[in-house]
Write a protein that holds these residues in place. Structure first.
Motif, PDB file in Angstrom:
ATOM      1  N   VAL A 569       0.746  -1.206   0.250  1.00 48.96           N
ATOM      2  CA  VAL A 569       0.005  -0.090  -0.077  1.00 48.96           C
ATOM      3  C   VAL A 569       0.995   1.230   0.083  1.00 48.96           C
ATOM      4  CG1 VAL A 569      -1.497   1.210   1.548  1.00 48.96           C
ATOM      5  CG2 VAL A 569      -2.300  -1.039   0.970  1.00 48.96           C
ATOM      6  N   ILE A 570       1.839   1.257   0.800  1.00 50.59           N
ATOM      7  CA  ILE A 570       2.786   2.598   0.885  1.00 50.59           C
ATOM      8  C   ILE A 570       3.654   2.623  -0.420  1.00 50.59           C
ATOM      9  CG2 ILE A 570       4.717   3.566   1.959  1.00 50.59           C
ATOM     10  CD1 ILE A 570       1.992   3.505   3.576  1.00 50.59           C
ATOM     11  N   ASN A 571       4.112   1.596  -1.117  1.00 50.38           N
ATOM     12  CA  ASN A 571       4.696   1.698  -2.260  1.00 50.38           C
ATOM     13  C   ASN A 571       3.615   2.194  -3.369  1.00 50.38           C
ATOM     14  OD1 ASN A 571       7.512   0.898  -1.535  1.00 50.38           O
ATOM     15  ND2 ASN A 571       6.752  -1.127  -1.661  1.00 50.38           N
ATOM     16  N   ALA A 572       2.634   1.796  -3.398  1.00 51.63           N
ATOM     17  CA  ALA A 572       1.438   2.330  -4.370  1.00 51.63           C
ATOM     18  C   ALA A 572       1.110   3.677  -4.092  1.00 51.63           C
ATOM     19  CB  ALA A 572       0.106   1.343  -4.043  1.00 51.63           C
ATOM     20  N   LEU A 573       1.005   4.292  -2.682  1.00 51.09           N
ATOM     21  CA  LEU A 573       0.901   5.616  -2.698  1.00 51.09           C
ATOM     22  C   LEU A 573       1.922   6.470  -3.459  1.00 51.09           C
ATOM     23  CD1 LEU A 573      -0.776   5.455   0.753  1.00 51.09           C
ATOM     24  CD2 LEU A 573      -1.822   6.200  -1.284  1.00 51.09           C
ATOM     25  N   LEU A 574       3.157   5.942  -3.178  1.00 49.46           N
ATOM     26  CA  LEU A 574       4.350   6.787  -3.795  1.00 49.46           C
ATOM     27  C   LEU A 574       4.603   6.423  -5.136  1.00 49.46           C
ATOM     28  CD1 LEU A 574       6.788   5.826  -0.881  1.00 49.46           C
ATOM     29  CD2 LEU A 574       5.658   7.879  -1.192  1.00 49.46           C
ATOM     30  N   ASP A 575       3.863   5.726  -6.070  1.00 46.04           N
ATOM     31  CA  ASP A 575       4.004   5.448  -7.446  1.00 46.04           C
ATOM     32  C   ASP A 575       2.985   6.081  -8.161  1.00 46.04           C
ATOM     33  OD1 ASP A 575       4.330   4.525  -9.984  1.00 46.04           O
ATOM     34  OD2 ASP A 575       4.512   2.251  -9.415  1.00 46.04           O
ATOM     35  N   ILE A 576       3.454   7.136  -8.624  1.00 44.34           N
ATOM     36  CA  ILE A 576       2.543   8.228  -9.507  1.00 44.34           C
ATOM     37  C   ILE A 576       1.917   7.366 -10.645  1.00 44.34           C
ATOM     38  CG2 ILE A 576       2.742  10.281 -10.759  1.00 44.34           C
ATOM     39  CD1 ILE A 576       3.310  10.767  -8.004  1.00 44.34           C
ATOM     40  N   GLU A 577       2.379   6.576 -11.265  1.00 45.81           N
ATOM     41  CA  GLU A 577       1.933   5.490 -12.239  1.00 45.81           C
ATOM     42  C   GLU A 577       0.708   5.064 -11.949  1.00 45.81           C
ATOM     43  OE1 GLU A 577       3.343   1.960 -15.400  1.00 45.81           O
ATOM     44  OE2 GLU A 577       4.249   2.416 -13.470  1.00 45.81           O
TER      45      GLU A 577
END
Length: 599
Positions: A569-577
């Protein structure tokens, strides 16, 4: 009205790992979220329901050791070693020196989590985050305001956020029984004790024989007698005033959990035995990943290596047979672990487990299968309805019993009770027939179509199911406005499957001529964004509560799953894509699984 950026609902282990992964990415995260608000319905942050002293008992044992807990500021063993011994005794930690491989009381784990929570909060503040902690604050609803803002609603206030992470953890409704002799859950466990400190001098029925049922057993047993060690053997002496006290466990298969085993890799990995590309290449033209395809292409090679190491040559021979599939493997291994008397079987297994642990000799096939199913758990949206049914009816019960990890000290307690004739296990499916102040009458149907009725003065449902149905989702506005949708899966061969699996109209739904199986809970994408009625992911709300998303994540258990989910979830929040209102293909989304962090 207060305005903020990120809300976390709940402060248990999942929230703890959310904070840990935010801290690991503090510089990048601070650019997007300057303020974090945490909402906890209880008076103190950081415990989580299973470890909260308001819910669990000092005698309840955790089923995870320090070396199996994903990274936090301190390890459990380090934290325990730093505590005063008099304080540790209040947590029922009495065995010294503290070991990384030892399991300790559930409440000691709770105090450890609370300490780590406080360390993480202070570290995040030091990095420049503004943190608001809302204790004794129950979130009653969530209301979207726009495509980028939603309100968190409590009894007294409304708060606006750009992103909301639901991490509410275990959920147990209050007992609604009309009888004071029936409990539809064991939590908080103190409600099961006799209020006048009198002894129960009769048989107590328990539905279930899993780890939660054993929590009930240990709590009641310690209050009705005394355990003592003599020549390395544990024995149990019933209190004279508790004559007649006995616990009767009811399990459909007559299984007790299997025991803690030595492992080569204490942490699960999503892609240990395959790669993302290789797994996704197994999809059909209809974007299905069939369990049998996964078993043949990924599981068999890994299991063959593991079984050879375990010297289970008979199973190796079977597994090399072309038509030997997943169902046959489950039946074969289950038969090896079935005993005419489960307690005597546990005694044999305890002797073997103790020997293997002393020699640091792993049980390779169990660890390997657990890893393989952990990987599959993060891709089950690719299942057909048939495979979801197979997973729930055959695979999951096998995993929850044979791949269980009951601590050896818990097994010793059970055997001491068994030798004292204070515990029994009855196989068969249980139906509650009547509830009254005079007793709880149940019907027991065994595998040979035999039927027996029995009445208990006290009966406790410890089946451990706290799953939340779509209709009972706690944030009503999200359901009413279609912000969330029901998890479902399409049948591959609808007409044939309906007959084969005897599915009912209540478990299926037809949409645009397509037959779907209702999976339970809510629909999410691979980054835990809630999917609306049109299948579009929310740009605001992600749900990490396992009892909300069990339809799409049926094998999410324990702290390692909390850690992996939070990392994703945190990696997804940081991924602009991934910041897009349109559904994203699984090939893109599952890239979030491939990180330097241990998932």
């Amino acid at each position: 009205m207060e305005t903020s950026k990120l809300a976390i609902i709940g402060s248990g282990p999942t929230a703890l790992y959310i904070l840990q992964h935010i801290l690991s990415n503090a510089e990048a995260f601070l650019k997007q979220f300057y303020q974090i608000s945490i909402f906890e319905k209880n008076a103190k942050m950081g415990y989580g329901m299973p470890y909260n002293p308001d819910f669990t008992d000092v005698y309840n044992i955790a089923n995870i050791s320090s070396e199996e807990i994903p990274e936090l500021p301190q390890t459990l063993a380090e934290w325990l070693r730093a505590q005063d011994r008099d304080y540790l005794k209040t947590l029922n930690v009495t065995k010294f020196p503290i070991k990384d491989s030892e399991v300790y009381s559930r409440i000691s784990l709770g105090e450890y989590f609370r300490a780590q929570f406080n360390i993480l909060i202070e570290s995040l503040k030091h990095h420049g985050f503004s943190i608001d902690e809302h204790t004794s604050t129950k979130v009653t609803d969530i209301k979207p305001i726009s495509t980028t803002v939603a309100e968190v609603i409590t009894a007294t206030k409304r708060y606006r956020f750009h992103n909301i992470l639901i991490a509410t953890g275990h959920h147990w409704n209050p007992d609604h029984s009309t009888s004071s002799n029936y409990f539809d859950s064991l939590w908080p466990i103190f409600k099961l004790f006799n209020p006048d400190d009198r002894y129960y001098n009769f048989e107590i029925g328990i539905l279930g024989a899993s780890l939660s049922a054993i929590d009930v057993v240990t709590s009641l047993a310690h209050r009705h007698g005394k355990f003592s060690h003599y020549q390395n053997q544990l024995s149990y002496q019933l209190h004279p005033k508790a004559k007649g006290f006995k616990i009767v466990l009811h399990d459909v298969n007559g299984w007790l959990p299997h025991l803690q085993y030595e492992q080569v890799h204490p942490f699960r990995e999503i892609y240990r035995y395959t790669t993302r590309e290789a797994l996704l290449a197994l999809k059909t033209d209809h974007q299905n990943l069939f369990i049998e395809t996964y078993f043949n292409n990924v599981c068999k090679p890994a299991l063959l290596k593991a079984l050879k190491k375990d010297e289970l040559h008979d199973v190796v021979t079977l597994l090399n047979t072309k038509d030997f599939g997943f169902k046959q493997f489950i039946d074969t291994m289950a038969e090896k672990h079935e005993y005419i008397n489960s307690f005597e079987g546990m005694r044999k297994e305890l002797d073997l487990a103790d020997t293997l642990l002393q020699k640091n000799k792993p049980v390779h096939w169990m660890e390997t299968l657990d890893d393989l199913m952990y990987s599959l758990n993060f891709h089950t949206e690719l299942f057909s309805a048939e495979d979801h049914l197979f997973f729930h009816t055959d695979v999951k019960p096998f995993l929850m019993n044979v791949i269980a990890a009951l601590p050896l000290k818990s097994a010793q307690l059970l055997l001491a009770l068994y030798d004292a004739n204070c515990i029994e296990l009855v196989s068969g499916k249980v139906e509650i027939e009547t509830k009254s102040d005079t007793g709880i009458q149940i019907k027991i149907c065994d595998s040979h179509d035999g039927v027996e009725t029995k009445t208990y003065p006290l009966f406790i449902n410890s089946s451990g199911n706290d799953d939340v149905t779509f209709d009972d989702f706690p944030f009503e506005t999200l359901r009413k406005e279609g912000t969330i949708s029901m998890a479902k899966a399409a049948y591959d061969h609808a007409a044939h499957t309906r007959k084969t699996h005897n599915t009912s109209n209540e478990s299926t739904v037809t949409e645009e001529g397509e037959l779907y199986l209702k999976l339970g809970g809510i629909a999410i994408d691979n980054t835990y964004r809630c999917l609306d009625d049109d299948g579009k992911p929310s740009q605001i709300i992600q749900d990490l509560a396992f009892n909300h998303i069990y339809g799409h994540r049926p094998y999410s258990y324990g702290l390692q799953a909390c850690n992996a989910t939070s990392c994703i979830v945190i990696n997804a929040l940081l991924d602009i894509e991934l910041h897009d209102a349109q559904p994203i293909g699984i090939e893109i989304i599952t890239k979030t699984y491939e990180t330097k962090d241990d998932l």
